[in-house]
Design an enzyme around this catalytic site. Sequence first.
Site, mmCIF file in Angstrom:
data_model
loop_
_atom_site.group_PDB
_atom_site.id
_atom_site.type_symbol
_atom_site.label_atom_id
_atom_site.label_comp_id
_atom_site.label_asym_id
_atom_site.label_seq_id
_atom_site.Cartn_x
_atom_site.Cartn_y
_atom_site.Cartn_z
ATOM 1 N N CYS A 463 41.815 39.732 34.032
ATOM 2 C CA CYS A 463 40.822 40.773 33.772
ATOM 3 C C CYS A 463 39.617 40.237 32.995
ATOM 4 O O CYS A 463 38.554 40.016 33.560
ATOM 5 C CB CYS A 463 41.475 41.935 33.035
ATOM 6 S SG CYS A 463 42.778 42.750 33.996
ATOM 7 N N GLU A 465 40.337 38.064 29.902
ATOM 8 C CA GLU A 465 40.829 37.035 28.997
ATOM 9 C C GLU A 465 40.480 35.651 29.530
ATOM 10 O O GLU A 465 40.499 35.419 30.734
ATOM 11 C CB GLU A 465 42.343 37.164 28.812
ATOM 12 C CG GLU A 465 43.149 37.177 30.082
ATOM 13 C CD GLU A 465 43.067 38.484 30.871
ATOM 14 O OE1 GLU A 465 43.664 38.532 31.953
ATOM 15 O OE2 GLU A 465 42.414 39.430 30.418
#
Length: 819
Positions: A463, A465
């Site tokens: 996502c 990170e």
Amino acid sequence: MSFADEPTIKTPERPAGAEGNFYTPHPDAIGPGMNERIQRLRKLSFETQESLSIERALITTKFYKENYGKYSEPMMRALNFLEICKQKTIYIGDDELIVAERGPVPKSVPTFPELTCHSVEDFHVLNTRDQQQYTISQKDIDTYEREVIPYWEGRTMRERIFSHVPNEWKRAYEAGVFTEFMEQRAPGHTALDGAIYKKGMLDYKKEINDHINRLDFLNDPEATEKLEELKAMDVSCDAAIVFAERHADLAEEMAQTENDPKRVAELERIAEVCRWVPANAPRNVWEAIQMYWFVHLGTVTELNGWDAMNPGHFDQHLTPFFEKELAEGTLTRDEAKELISCFWIKVNNHPAPPKVGITARESGTFNDFTNINIGGVKPDGTNGVSEVSYMMLEVIEELHILQPGNSVHIAKVTPDAFLQAAGKLIRQGHGYPSVFNPDMYIQEMVNQGKTLQDAREGGCSGCIEVGAFGKEAYLLTGYLNVPKVLEITLNNGIDPLTGKVAGIETGDPLSFKSFDELYEAFLKQLNFVVDQKIRVSNYIDQMFAKYAPAPFLSVVIEDCISKGKDYYNGGPRYNTNYIQCTGLATVTDSLSVLKKHVFEDKTFPMETILGAVAKNFEGEEVLRQRILNRTPFFGNDDEYADTIAVQVYNDLLDAIEGKPNTKGEVFHLNMLSTTCHVYFGLVLGATPNGRFAGKSISDGTSPSHGCDTHGPTNVIRSLGKLDQSKSGGTLLNLRFVPSLLKRDKDVEKLGHLIRSYFSLGGHHIQFNIVDTATLLAAQACPEDYKDLLVRMAGYSDYFNDMNADLQQEVIDRTQNEVL
């Protein structure tokens, strides 16, 4: 205006049946795609129903029944992987150029009973639920009940975890204070660097055996463990080669019975490619894509990690092959783009494995979070954009399918032309791509101790990170419900929804004489919760290192071979754990209400706001409107609210950053929510900021729903006050009406907004280009908006595959009509 005002319903800006906001397909095409082959493959992928396969579970269960106790754990995992690669059904579809599936057919996903074993009830729920349905035959359910479930009872990783965690952790977990990723899947979020384009499995085997020969059994007490791990890696390389060879055999068999000469030549080429990779390093674009795909499938077949494997900077990896073949005249641009399109569709054919237990009842997503990083910088810091980067943007626009996820990486050295091309894609409203700032996330990784070159080769997996691609295990351990921590603080350690203890006593909130006293109690509760979560996360890490090693994944992650250690046991060069904090704006706005109205202006006493919250503001709408309209809220460049947000953010950093993990490194913070902000809202009562019980909390570092009333420029100014270089990722969602981006000069303005945010230190930004009227029309007539993709919090999903709570969360986001 009052926050209670209902928006005026307008005509949807996106017409029924349209494939995008400004995209008109060719009238003679059977569907999206650059040519008839791609159109057929895309149509088949889009229309095929997702299903569950029990094949892997049967192979694994039989192997464990016959062999458990005969081998070390790494060798058990490797030999089981080899058995799967030898036995599983293989598939080559009509028109395919890139081959291999995780299941027996496209859109069929295996189960992983050694991690989490589905029950018969789980299968029936998955087979019948309204959204994200996975079909499975009654015959297969009966076989699973007879052959698989009895053996794994009491043996799964999930049961090992839950049978040993302390009661105080369970109480907090059940109250929704935090989640735990690894009770459903193996640790993951893994991305590759360019190593597999320079070395094949035979090269890795040589490297492995060189290190076996160097083991020092006299002076190294870990030599025996290293030997078992290295032997397991060696077997895993063999498994990948066997899997590819079986596809070569099948392609040759199919060629013998094929009547179309063109398809015969394609099948023969497929056989040639599969004979060469992954055994050897690829020599051209076709082999490079197929090489990655075999490695990808190997890692997600071996174990079911959060999240799916990621090729990292795929455009940069393919560019040398493309430029060489283009110069030699052995490949055209369209041929390269066709291969990339085939790969895109291949990824889309692989839905995420479904969860078990109560979560199986809740609609999740088919998205397995592969994230193709496009653009960015090269390892030397120069511009990473190439012609392949532009081809990938074209493929995304033409196919507009759920997977793979994709992101553009806009550094200071990135050409404006690439940002403009990405902006034109964003305005189509397909939910892709998201946008990242390499200048910021490189600094984040350097701050964490990575070398500059390793950081430049890194980027996003999943996502938002970030990590050092091909060199790091960066494991997400679960989400933290920060507003729930405040709620428990305001109830002296009790979860008001259940009446049960969920934290520690921090004092009667009615006794607090100042905001500082209240905030100190919140910090005490926060630190207790974080420490509680980290203790159990470290225990789970060790369980996976001991009982569920990943020898094939370890082969392709640098330093695992040289250390003789598994990916889950400190083998990679870097080993990071993350806690994802959710609801920053909700807790900020709630604290702003308490600080301003209770302690400073004394507009109302603490007991009044706590009483209103306890009854979900029933009969207290006047009070609620006063809160909504007379309180400084985060996301408006208001120093009062933003100062509180910075304080909360910094204290989250203090609570998490530097806490030791089990691999000699530390935990870090990131601000990701995915869909958990919706779940966390369901287990949270009303909050002091006027939010009703059960409603979604804020996502990532985005403002609370409807509270950013001063436009997107002020949103980015508020977020720019957070020192995002100290995190491992932040998330900002913005929504615009399509008409705002109709002209090219409007897209240029969007580019300026992105550049401005990144100059303020922004990590990530993503957009939904869809008006409220279109979303409501899609709810009313879902058949007219079958391929409407929207951006959640770190990924995209089909709007009509989302449950009502998720749909409403998107609808409730501020609709910006001015850029």
